[in-house]
Scaffold this motif. Structure first.
Motif, short mmCIF file in Angstrom:
data_model
loop_
_atom_site.label_atom_id
_atom_site.label_comp_id
_atom_site.label_asym_id
_atom_site.label_seq_id
_atom_site.Cartn_x
_atom_site.Cartn_y
_atom_site.Cartn_z
N MET A 43 -10.41 -3.68 3.31
CA MET A 43 -10.88 -3.17 4.57
C MET A 43 -10.88 -1.64 4.57
N ILE A 44 -9.86 -1.04 3.97
CA ILE A 44 -9.79 0.43 3.94
C ILE A 44 -10.95 1.00 3.12
N VAL A 45 -11.40 0.25 2.12
CA VAL A 45 -12.56 0.69 1.31
C VAL A 45 -13.81 0.68 2.18
N ILE A 46 -13.90 -0.28 3.08
CA ILE A 46 -15.05 -0.33 3.99
C ILE A 46 -15.06 0.92 4.88
N PHE A 47 -13.87 1.32 5.36
CA PHE A 47 -13.78 2.56 6.16
C PHE A 47 -14.19 3.77 5.34
N LEU A 48 -13.80 3.81 4.07
CA LEU A 48 -14.18 4.92 3.19
C LEU A 48 -15.69 4.97 2.99
N ILE A 49 -16.29 3.84 2.71
CA ILE A 49 -17.75 3.79 2.51
C ILE A 49 -18.49 4.13 3.80
N ALA A 50 -18.01 3.59 4.94
CA ALA A 50 -18.65 3.89 6.22
C ALA A 50 -18.55 5.37 6.53
N ASP B 254 0.21 -8.76 9.53
CA ASP B 254 -1.09 -9.22 9.03
C ASP B 254 -2.16 -8.14 9.11
N GLY B 255 -2.06 -7.26 10.10
CA GLY B 255 -3.04 -6.18 10.22
C GLY B 255 -3.00 -5.26 9.01
N LEU B 256 -1.81 -4.89 8.56
CA LEU B 256 -1.69 -4.03 7.38
C LEU B 256 -2.10 -4.79 6.12
N ARG B 257 -1.80 -6.07 6.06
CA ARG B 257 -2.19 -6.87 4.90
C ARG B 257 -3.71 -6.91 4.78
N ILE B 258 -4.40 -7.09 5.91
CA ILE B 258 -5.87 -7.11 5.90
C ILE B 258 -6.43 -5.73 5.56
N LEU B 259 -5.82 -4.69 6.12
CA LEU B 259 -6.29 -3.33 5.87
C LEU B 259 -6.23 -2.98 4.39
N ASN C 248 -0.59 4.33 0.41
CA ASN C 248 -0.29 2.93 0.13
C ASN C 248 0.02 2.73 -1.35
N TYR C 249 -0.72 3.39 -2.19
CA TYR C 249 -0.52 3.22 -3.63
C TYR C 249 0.77 3.89 -4.11
N ASN C 250 1.09 5.07 -3.59
CA ASN C 250 2.25 5.83 -4.07
C ASN C 250 3.56 5.52 -3.34
N THR C 251 3.50 5.32 -2.03
CA THR C 251 4.74 5.14 -1.26
C THR C 251 4.80 3.77 -0.59
N PHE C 252 3.89 2.87 -0.93
CA PHE C 252 3.86 1.52 -0.39
C PHE C 252 3.84 1.54 1.14
N LEU C 253 2.92 2.33 1.67
CA LEU C 253 2.73 2.45 3.12
C LEU C 253 2.46 1.08 3.72
N GLY C 254 3.16 0.75 4.78
CA GLY C 254 2.94 -0.51 5.46
C GLY C 254 3.67 -1.69 4.85
#
Length: 172
Positions: A1-8, A132-137, A47-53
């Motif tokens: 989902m975050i990739v969709i925000f990046l592309i948008a 679940d919101g963060l999991r989907i994101l 998210n990748y470096n500090t495991f955000l969420g």
């Protein structure tokens, strides 16, 4: 989902820079696209470096400990190099043919004496998303229920001994 925000965000930025005539409307749309793109990149990096969420959860299981050597009350271990790291060989069932072993690269092992019962306590730690919101994101990033570490605590009754084994002992 975050990739969709990046592309948008990238598309909004590019389209508004190319097709909207100069003015307040253009500045607003360019800003929205830029904020969305940069925000998505920052959140993905966090998210990748500090495991955000994510949060850590632990599962603990305790098993009765059976001797590594038949007929004796022994917990066998093998020293690794010159460090304090050891691989412990243990069995949780007297009928167990092959001994289980600890893995020092994924966790720690601790031995305590004078317990009421010989047992091994294994604690496995995992990272899971907070909701679940963060999991989907972040569904395309770090997987849910990611293994972090496994720690062993050997509680030995009095009379039990630690026995150091070498590579030659294991082969025979």
């Amino acid at each position: 989902m975050i990739v969709i925000f990046l592309i948008a965000g990238a598309l909004i930025f590019a389209i508004s820079m190319i097709f909207i005539h100069p003015g307040v409307k253009k500045i607003i749309w360019v800003s929205i696209g830029l904020i969305l793109s940069i925000g998505a990149v920052v959140v993905m990096t966090l998210n990748y470096n500090t495991f955000l969420g994510m949060k850590k959860v632990s599962q603990t299981q305790t098993y009765p400990l059976t001797s590594s050597v038949k007929g004796q009350h022994v917990l066998a271990y093998q020293q690794l190099g010159t460090k304090n790291e050891c691989v412990y060989f243990y069995a949780t069932n007297p009928m167990q043919q092959k001994l289980a072993k600890t893995n020092p690269s994924t966790g720690t092992a601790k031995v305590t004496h004078n317990s009421k019962m010989s047992q091994v306590k294994i604690t496995r730690t995992y990272r899971v998303y907070r909701n679940d919101g963060l999991r989907i994101l972040f569904s395309n990033g770090i997987p849910n229920h990611q293994f972090v570490s496994q720690n062993y605590e050997f509680r030995l009754m009095s009379g039990w001994k630690l026995k150091k084994i070498s590579v030659q002992d294991k082969k025979s």
